[in-house]
Design a protein around this motif. Sequence first.
Motif, PDB file in Angstrom:
ATOM      1  N   VAL A  97       0.848  -1.201   0.000  1.00 23.70           N
ATOM      2  CA  VAL A  97       0.000   0.000   0.000  1.00 23.70           C
ATOM      3  C   VAL A  97       0.881   1.249   0.000  1.00 23.70           C
ATOM      4  N   SER A 104       0.714   6.201  -7.604  1.00 25.63           N
ATOM      5  CA  SER A 104      -0.575   6.885  -7.688  1.00 25.63           C
ATOM      6  C   SER A 104      -0.382   8.373  -7.955  1.00 25.63           C
ATOM      7  N   VAL A 117      -7.111   8.699  -1.910  1.00 28.53           N
ATOM      8  CA  VAL A 117      -8.245   7.800  -2.147  1.00 28.53           C
ATOM      9  C   VAL A 117      -7.729   6.413  -2.531  1.00 28.53           C
ATOM     10  N   ASN A 118      -6.726   6.382  -3.394  1.00 28.59           N
ATOM     11  CA  ASN A 118      -6.128   5.105  -3.803  1.00 28.59           C
ATOM     12  C   ASN A 118      -5.601   4.352  -2.586  1.00 28.59           C
ATOM     13  N   ALA A 120      -6.457   4.767   0.582  1.00 31.46           N
ATOM     14  CA  ALA A 120      -7.561   4.406   1.470  1.00 31.46           C
ATOM     15  C   ALA A 120      -8.293   3.166   0.970  1.00 31.46           C
ATOM     16  N   VAL A 121      -8.565   3.115  -0.327  1.00 35.43           N
ATOM     17  CA  VAL A 121      -9.274   1.965  -0.894  1.00 35.43           C
ATOM     18  C   VAL A 121      -8.426   0.705  -0.768  1.00 35.43           C
ATOM     19  N   ASN A 122      -7.141   0.808  -1.097  1.00 37.17           N
ATOM     20  CA  ASN A 122      -6.260  -0.358  -0.991  1.00 37.17           C
ATOM     21  C   ASN A 122      -6.113  -0.822   0.463  1.00 37.17           C
ATOM     22  N   TRP A 124      -8.295  -0.317   2.871  1.00 36.40           N
ATOM     23  CA  TRP A 124      -9.590  -0.864   3.278  1.00 36.40           C
ATOM     24  C   TRP A 124      -9.742  -2.300   2.764  1.00 36.40           C
ATOM     25  N   MET A 125      -9.398  -2.504   1.502  1.00 40.08           N
ATOM     26  CA  MET A 125      -9.504  -3.847   0.926  1.00 40.08           C
ATOM     27  C   MET A 125      -8.569  -4.822   1.647  1.00 40.08           C
ATOM     28  N   HIS A 128     -10.037  -5.623   4.938  1.00 40.15           N
ATOM     29  CA  HIS A 128     -11.234  -6.439   4.781  1.00 40.15           C
ATOM     30  C   HIS A 128     -10.846  -7.890   4.485  1.00 40.15           C
TER      31      HIS A 128
END
Length: 186
Positions: A97, A104, A117-118, A120-122, A124-125, A128
């Motif tokens: 990340v 990015s 955002v990139n 955060a999404v990575n 989060w995934m 998860h």
Amino acid sequence: MRNTKAFKEAVAQTLTELAHRGVTLAPTTVADTIEQQITTVSERLGIQVRSAWRYFDASLMAGRLAESLASYEESSSEKDIGQAPMPPLDNPELALVLAGVPDSLATSGGDLYAAFVNVAVNAWMAGHIHGEDGCTGCDGSRSDAGHDWEARMRTITEMQPNITKWFDRDVWTAAVNDTGFTVTRR
């Protein structure tokens, strides 16, 4: 309002009062709170903003902010609200990340928001996927054996053996600078 002498003095006095209480808050947080309070007083009393300053007390404001912060910390610490579990610092997925930030930035043309955002999404995934075996809402997305998290970490490490270099601040900063962008304080 923020460019007035009264506002700047109110922020400085409130930060001083907070420091005496051993409380540290970001100056922007204090400024936002003061602006909101003065605006509210002005609107409710139907007076001009400059007249609302007579109702401001830095010591009271600092006391309320300190109480609010203490109340938040007390309520959050028992339930761990807002405290994401921190992966081990040598976690290959976390390094991946971090490694994605310079890429990015370069891809987005230096758009810091897009880079965040990139990330955060990575993140989060990744979180998860790591917690998915205990997630009842994810039952249909994995096999009976669940996700093999250790296998995932091995795969990342095999794909990029020196992945932990991204935990070195100097390496990361050099990679960001190599994109032609820098993040500096104004």
